[in-house]
Design an enzyme around this catalytic site. Sequence first.
Site, mmCIF file in Angstrom:
data_model
loop_
_atom_site.group_PDB
_atom_site.id
_atom_site.type_symbol
_atom_site.label_atom_id
_atom_site.label_comp_id
_atom_site.label_asym_id
_atom_site.label_seq_id
_atom_site.Cartn_x
_atom_site.Cartn_y
_atom_site.Cartn_z
ATOM 1 N N ALA A 60 -12.999 -2.265 -1.752
ATOM 2 C CA ALA A 60 -13.243 -2.657 -0.364
ATOM 3 C C ALA A 60 -13.495 -1.497 0.599
ATOM 4 C CB ALA A 60 -12.042 -3.470 0.122
ATOM 5 N N ARG A 73 -12.470 -7.196 5.797
ATOM 6 C CA ARG A 73 -12.830 -8.588 5.454
ATOM 7 C C ARG A 73 -14.218 -8.927 6.022
ATOM 8 N NH1 ARG A 73 -8.722 -7.315 3.323
ATOM 9 N NH2 ARG A 73 -10.330 -6.742 1.870
ATOM 10 N N ARG A 103 -4.459 -5.743 -11.538
ATOM 11 C CA ARG A 103 -5.270 -6.623 -10.683
ATOM 12 C C ARG A 103 -6.636 -5.957 -10.514
ATOM 13 N NH1 ARG A 103 -4.020 -5.654 -4.886
ATOM 14 N NH2 ARG A 103 -2.252 -7.062 -4.932
ATOM 15 N N ASP A 139 -1.378 -1.866 -4.223
ATOM 16 C CA ASP A 139 -2.788 -1.919 -3.833
ATOM 17 C C ASP A 139 -3.465 -0.593 -4.170
ATOM 18 O OD1 ASP A 139 -2.200 -4.348 -2.694
ATOM 19 O OD2 ASP A 139 -2.653 -3.746 -0.637
ATOM 20 N N MET A 140 -4.795 -0.632 -4.311
ATOM 21 C CA MET A 140 -5.536 0.623 -4.444
ATOM 22 C C MET A 140 -6.288 0.862 -3.137
ATOM 23 S SD MET A 140 -5.866 3.159 -6.396
ATOM 24 C CE MET A 140 -5.481 2.778 -8.100
ATOM 25 N N HIS A 145 -13.256 -13.696 -5.309
ATOM 26 C CA HIS A 145 -13.695 -15.049 -4.907
ATOM 27 C C HIS A 145 -15.046 -15.356 -5.521
ATOM 28 C CE1 HIS A 145 -11.552 -12.846 -1.723
ATOM 29 N NE2 HIS A 145 -10.766 -13.885 -1.801
ATOM 30 N N LYS A 190 -13.196 -5.764 -6.883
ATOM 31 C CA LYS A 190 -14.467 -5.030 -6.815
ATOM 32 C C LYS A 190 -14.318 -3.727 -6.023
ATOM 33 C CE LYS A 190 -17.338 -9.059 -7.631
ATOM 34 N NZ LYS A 190 -18.348 -9.984 -7.131
ATOM 35 N N LYS A 194 0.870 -1.178 0.000
ATOM 36 C CA LYS A 194 0.000 0.000 0.000
ATOM 37 C C LYS A 194 0.908 1.230 0.000
ATOM 38 C CE LYS A 194 -4.112 -1.700 2.393
ATOM 39 N NZ LYS A 194 -4.188 -2.776 1.448
HETATM 40 C C1 LIG Z 1 -5.989 -10.714 -4.307
HETATM 41 C C2 LIG Z 1 -6.878 -9.602 -3.863
HETATM 42 C C3 LIG Z 1 -6.364 -8.324 -3.743
HETATM 43 C C4 LIG Z 1 -7.190 -7.270 -3.336
HETATM 44 N N1 LIG Z 1 -6.690 -5.996 -3.321
HETATM 45 C C5 LIG Z 1 -7.524 -4.962 -3.087
HETATM 46 C C6 LIG Z 1 -7.081 -3.611 -3.185
HETATM 47 O O1 LIG Z 1 -5.910 -3.338 -3.463
HETATM 48 N N2 LIG Z 1 -7.979 -2.619 -2.982
HETATM 49 C C7 LIG Z 1 -9.301 -2.888 -2.679
HETATM 50 O O2 LIG Z 1 -10.088 -1.943 -2.554
HETATM 51 N N3 LIG Z 1 -9.742 -4.149 -2.541
HETATM 52 C C8 LIG Z 1 -8.905 -5.191 -2.726
HETATM 53 N N4 LIG Z 1 -9.354 -6.475 -2.594
HETATM 54 C C9 LIG Z 1 -10.685 -6.730 -1.998
HETATM 55 C C10 LIG Z 1 -11.797 -6.646 -3.035
HETATM 56 O O3 LIG Z 1 -12.007 -5.305 -3.424
HETATM 57 C C11 LIG Z 1 -13.134 -7.202 -2.491
HETATM 58 O O4 LIG Z 1 -13.524 -6.447 -1.381
HETATM 59 C C12 LIG Z 1 -13.079 -8.658 -2.068
HETATM 60 O O5 LIG Z 1 -12.318 -9.413 -2.953
HETATM 61 C C13 LIG Z 1 -14.514 -9.260 -1.998
HETATM 62 O O6 LIG Z 1 -15.131 -9.228 -3.242
HETATM 63 P P1 LIG Z 1 -15.224 -10.493 -4.250
HETATM 64 O O7 LIG Z 1 -14.648 -10.059 -5.544
HETATM 65 O O8 LIG Z 1 -14.598 -11.680 -3.649
HETATM 66 O O9 LIG Z 1 -16.745 -10.695 -4.551
HETATM 67 P P2 LIG Z 1 -18.067 -10.787 -3.666
HETATM 68 O O10 LIG Z 1 -19.177 -10.778 -4.627
HETATM 69 O O11 LIG Z 1 -18.041 -9.765 -2.570
HETATM 70 O O12 LIG Z 1 -17.949 -12.200 -3.008
HETATM 71 C C14 LIG Z 1 -18.034 -13.396 -3.753
HETATM 72 C C15 LIG Z 1 -18.079 -14.555 -2.766
HETATM 73 O O13 LIG Z 1 -16.784 -14.655 -2.148
HETATM 74 C C16 LIG Z 1 -16.911 -14.929 -0.778
HETATM 75 N N5 LIG Z 1 -16.253 -13.875 -0.001
HETATM 76 C C17 LIG Z 1 -15.930 -12.632 -0.418
HETATM 77 N N6 LIG Z 1 -15.318 -11.958 0.566
HETATM 78 C C18 LIG Z 1 -15.283 -12.774 1.627
HETATM 79 C C19 LIG Z 1 -14.768 -12.653 2.947
HETATM 80 N N7 LIG Z 1 -14.177 -11.541 3.377
HETATM 81 N N8 LIG Z 1 -14.898 -13.715 3.775
HETATM 82 C C20 LIG Z 1 -15.482 -14.854 3.360
HETATM 83 N N9 LIG Z 1 -15.979 -15.044 2.122
HETATM 84 C C21 LIG Z 1 -15.874 -14.013 1.268
HETATM 85 C C22 LIG Z 1 -18.371 -15.030 -0.449
HETATM 86 O O14 LIG Z 1 -18.759 -16.382 -0.450
HETATM 87 C C23 LIG Z 1 -19.048 -14.324 -1.601
HETATM 88 O O15 LIG Z 1 -20.296 -14.843 -1.852
HETATM 89 C C24 LIG Z 1 -8.545 -7.538 -2.998
HETATM 90 C C25 LIG Z 1 -9.058 -8.825 -3.130
HETATM 91 C C26 LIG Z 1 -8.250 -9.846 -3.548
HETATM 92 C C27 LIG Z 1 -8.834 -11.215 -3.686
#
Ligand SMILES: Cc1cc2nc3c(=O)[nH]c(=O)nc-3n(C[C@H](O)[C@H](O)[C@H](O)COP(=O)(O)OP(=O)(O)OC[C@H]3O[C@@H](n4cnc5c(N)ncnc54)[C@H](O)[C@@H]3O)c2cc1C
Length: 307
Positions: free
Chosen positions: A187, A291, A182, A132-133, A229, A185, A98
């Site tokens: 966070a 998370r 990368r 990271d963003m 995920h 969605k 970050k």
């Molecule tokens: C490798 C990686 C790097 C990331 N880097 C950044 C970043 O630099 N800046 C930023 O703003 N965000 C970052 N994120 C977080 C991202 O923005 C999302 O908030 C996060 O990935 C949850 O969204 P999703 O795409 O998994 O989809 P969602 O639609 O939210 O989730 C899909 C499914 O995944 C599962 N899931 C998702 N999150 C969780 C959790 N916390 N615990 C348990 N199950 C879960 C659930 O079963 C859900 O139904 C990163 C995520 C990943 C995987």
Amino acid sequence: MFLARRLLLHASRSAWLARQLADRPFLRRAVRRFLPGEDLGAALGAASDLAALGIGSVLTQLGEQVRSRAEAAAVRDHYLQVLDEVRRRRLPAEVSVKLTHLGLDVDRAACQEHLTALVTRASATGSTVWVDMEESRYVDVTLELFRRARSVSPQVGVCLQAYLRRTPDDLEALLALSPAIRLVKGAYNEPASVAFPRKRDVDDAYARLADRLLAQAAQGHARPVFGTHDLRQIAAIRSRAQRRGTPASGYEVHMLYGIAAAAQRTLVQEGARVRVLISYGTHWFPWYMRRLAERPANVWFVVKNLL
Ligand SMILES: Cc1cc2nc3c(=O)[nH]c(=O)nc-3n(C[C@H](O)[C@H](O)[C@H](O)COP(=O)(O)OP(=O)(O)OC[C@H]3O[C@@H](n4cnc5c(N)ncnc54)[C@H](O)[C@@H]3O)c2cc1C
């Protein structure tokens, strides 16, 4: 759900709450689900276990918004050590940072120098540095520092957030660099004027951006990483990649440690390239609140540990 998400994201920015809760045993037990340990050794051990399964990793030391130049320099030195250790152990591992952890809010020029030092070391050791963003107020400066780092070496990638209304324009502007991107969605807590408030709109935006990245990757003009995920989204990406003629080696799926572990293994067995982002460190409170906000049902896990 929407309210729970906003409350948790608000909590993630409360230093008072962090002081009250971060030492409580029930919370420390709960956080272990997403964190192999607080020190680098635990993270490297987890990376080695994943490597045995054909899964790469991305290592990140938890921390953000440092307040002094000395702290920022220490973070840089830590990541230099991580890159050397990854090389020494021959791990298929990259790092993610970050910019506010590298001192962006304290001294922007020094932050740029720290990032350049990391990217230079990553090039020498055969690794990659991911940027990271963070919150939307950092997007312009993050992209600017990424561009400068990219002029030093291609061994650097940046995260883009599909929930931001501006991201399609940002992606178009970056494509000339054949960038490593990368796509996530998003966070953080953002106003509706800046980010889509409805999940369905975020998912649609993600699919459109993924498609654009895949089209570029098919011509060798981008290295897309899908940080998600969302298994439905991943399945759609994989079949779109096939249709577009993007080979499985042309893109990667990145997930967080402790989430969807079975899916990570299945994807690898099916020929996909997968990495897991492994976080470690003591400064986990804001990160853990994010998370929980992603899946407020995770709060029950905390409650179970409390009971
Ligand atoms: C490798 C990686 C790097 C990331 N880097 C950044 C970043 O630099 N800046 C930023 O703003 N965000 C970052 N994120 C977080 C991202 O923005 C999302 O908030 C996060 O990935 C949850 O969204 P999703 O795409 O998994 O989809 P969602 O639609 O939210 O989730 C899909 C499914 O995944 C599962 N899931 C998702 N999150 C969780 C959790 N916390 N615990 C348990 N199950 C879960 C659930 O079963 C859900 O139904 C990163 C995520 C990943 C995987």
